[in-house]
Write an enzyme that holds these catalytic residues in place. Structure first.
Site, short mmCIF file in Angstrom:
data_model
loop_
_atom_site.label_atom_id
_atom_site.label_comp_id
_atom_site.label_asym_id
_atom_site.label_seq_id
_atom_site.Cartn_x
_atom_site.Cartn_y
_atom_site.Cartn_z
N SER A 143 29.95 56.09 5.33
CA SER A 143 30.88 55.20 6.27
C SER A 143 32.30 55.90 6.26
CB SER A 143 30.77 53.87 6.32
OG SER A 143 31.79 53.26 6.89
N TYR A 168 30.78 45.41 0.90
CA TYR A 168 30.03 46.22 1.56
C TYR A 168 30.60 47.98 1.54
CZ TYR A 168 29.25 49.06 5.58
OH TYR A 168 29.11 50.33 6.52
N LYS A 172 28.99 51.71 -0.25
CA LYS A 172 28.96 52.95 0.34
C LYS A 172 29.78 54.12 -0.46
CE LYS A 172 26.76 51.86 4.28
NZ LYS A 172 25.47 52.32 4.20
C1 WQD Z 1 36.74 48.10 16.09
C2 WQD Z 1 38.18 47.38 16.67
C3 WQD Z 1 39.06 45.56 15.67
C4 WQD Z 1 35.77 42.93 17.32
C5 WQD Z 1 33.57 48.09 11.13
C6 WQD Z 1 33.44 48.34 9.54
C7 WQD Z 1 32.96 49.66 9.28
C8 WQD Z 1 31.69 50.07 10.02
C9 WQD Z 1 31.84 49.53 11.46
C10 WQD Z 1 29.26 49.25 9.68
C11 WQD Z 1 39.16 47.07 15.68
C12 WQD Z 1 38.92 45.43 17.08
C13 WQD Z 1 36.72 44.21 16.83
C14 WQD Z 1 36.48 42.02 18.02
C15 WQD Z 1 38.60 43.09 18.27
N1 WQD Z 1 30.51 49.16 9.25
N2 WQD Z 1 38.08 44.33 17.62
N3 WQD Z 1 37.73 42.05 18.82
O1 WQD Z 1 36.44 47.47 12.08
O2 WQD Z 1 36.38 49.86 12.73
O3 WQD Z 1 34.57 48.95 11.37
O4 WQD Z 1 32.37 48.30 11.70
O5 WQD Z 1 28.22 48.73 9.55
O6 WQD Z 1 32.59 49.88 7.81
O7 WQD Z 1 34.50 48.08 8.99
O8 WQD Z 1 34.72 48.11 13.90
O9 WQD Z 1 34.06 47.17 15.95
O10 WQD Z 1 34.58 45.77 14.18
O11 WQD Z 1 36.46 46.93 15.21
O12 WQD Z 1 39.66 43.36 18.95
O13 WQD Z 1 35.80 41.04 18.38
O14 WQD Z 1 38.17 46.41 17.45
O15 WQD Z 1 40.15 44.89 15.29
O16 WQD Z 1 40.57 47.48 16.10
P1 WQD Z 1 35.74 48.57 12.56
P2 WQD Z 1 34.93 46.66 14.78
#
Ligand code: WQD
Length: 380
Positions: A143, A168, A172
């Protein structure tokens, strides 16, 4: 024992896919079957559904006559050494694509023991049993989280890794280290670490897709559930980041593109793709072996190279579903960074792979899946 060679046609090669019933796993199984491979899935269904594999069979059956017969499923946990022994004894497994693992960032903080045990010990059992059966070819589901707060953007594979802020992410990063050390200790090993950015979307058929338990943690499934009316509004976590519209920017990649990256990685390991000197990690990076395959540790980012903000994602999804999606700005989420996106040159040059689908297409396919399966596989 020497390693199994991947210098054979796909039709004569068997791939073990751990976590093959999950979101990325199921899409990868489709691509493997459509590329002629024989596939053995091991999945304990702790966060997935057997129905996903039934749908994979349906998709690949229409794509190519007998593809469905090349898929075998074992409902087992990779920590179960006896079960893994039986599976390796029953099938001529040549390579592993290893997805199985717990993946919820927040939950991992509450349950570190479960995360370390399942993800780390599970991988150790898997590799030990594989080695006993002469299989030292592994593609690992890593990741972009291993870069932590990235030192530069776009993030290349040479960007220094940083301490993950949750168990988590630690698993990785540690598993990347462990798998690299396997090669250092025994140069028969052939390891590819694929660092995913943010996989979203669904198969174009709309029959397989992401089906999170409970309230989604990630942006896309959340937006999709608001769009279908299951949740009231999207919380936008912060609009004061140093980004063009103030919301977080990520590199979203279509899960089918991501799945195809795994097929490319297997071909690369088998010496069927890429030429010249591999970059990165010096002599560790995929040196040619006598049979024409590669040995070493290949590290590749899988992303699109393009960043999209939270608001851009919401707008793209609105266009896909054809109606407005309510949202409200909330405080920043702990541990989030402002912006990340990948440099994808290495995968393009060495794997001959690049993402094809744009954000609009990712949202269209995600909407097709969500709207025809509002309750995921449980509604089936
Ligand atoms: C994306 C953007 C949030 C939810 C995470 C893990 C990573 C990987 C994928 C998986 C950010 C914003 C999110 C919401 C929002 N792991 N957001 N409202 O954080 O880039 O990655 O998932 O198995 O290791 O860290 O992905 O989709 O959670 O967030 O505004 O309800 O959307 O702040 O900017 P992220 P995400």
């Amino acid at each position: 024992m020497s390693n199994k060679s991947l210098a054979r046609p796909h039709e004569e090669t068997t791939i073990l896919v751990t976590g093959g019933a999950g979101f990325i796993g199921s899409h990868t199984v489709v691509e493997l079957l459509e590329n002629g491979y024989n596939v053995v899935v091991v999945d304990d269904l702790s966060n997935s559904h057997a129905e996903a594999l039934e749908r994979v069979r349906a998709i690949t059956n229409t794509a190519e006559g007998a593809a469905r017969d090349r898929l075998v499923f074992h409902e087992e946990n990779i920590l179960d050494r006896e079960a893994m022994q039986r599976i390796f004894a029953a099938h001529p497994i040549d390579a592993i694509i290893h997805f199985a693992g717990f993946k919820a960032v927040g939950e991992s903080v509450q349950k570190p023991l479960e995360y370390y045990w399942n993800n780390i010990a599970g991988t150790l059992v898997l590799c030990e049993v594989a080695r006993e059966h002469g299989c030292k070819n592994i593609v690992f589901s890593s990741s972009a989280t291993v870069y932590g707060e990235p030192e530069f953007i776009p993030i290349t594979e040479d960007c220094p890794k940083h301490e993950a802020t949750n168990p988590y992410g630690q698993t990785k990063s540690m598993l990347e280290r462990i798998l690299s050390d396997l090669y250092i200790g025994d140069d028969e090993w052939n390891v590819v670490l694929l660092r995913y950015f943010n996989p979203i979307g669904a198969h174009a058929s709309g029959t397989i897709g992401e089906d999170p338990e409970g309230i989604p943690n990630n942006l896309l499934p959340y937006v999709a559930q608001v769009a279908v009316g299951k949740l009231a509004e999207v919380g936008v976590f912060g609009d004061d980041y140093p980004t063009p519209d103030g919301t977080g920017v990520r590199d979203y990649i279509h899960v089918v593109d991501l799945a195809r990256g795994h097929v490319a990685a297997l071909d690369w390991m088998g010496g069927k793709r890429g030429s010249g000197e591999p970059r990165g990690l010096g002599s560790m990076a995929g040196r040619p072996a006598e049979d024409g395959t590669r040995r070493g540790v290949g590290i590749f980012n899988l992303g699109t190279g393009k960043g999209s903000s939270v608001l851009e994602v919401i707008r793209a999804f609105e266009a896909a579903c054809g109606h407005p999606i309510p949202y409200a700005v909330k405080p920043r989420r702990a541990g989030d960074i402002a912006e990340n996106y990948a440099a994808c040159d290495k995968a393009r040059e060495e794997l001959g792979w690049q993402a094809e689908y744009d954000l609009a297409r990712m949202c269209e396919d995600a909407w097709r899946w969500q709207s025809s399966n509002p309750n995921g596989y449980k509604g089936a």
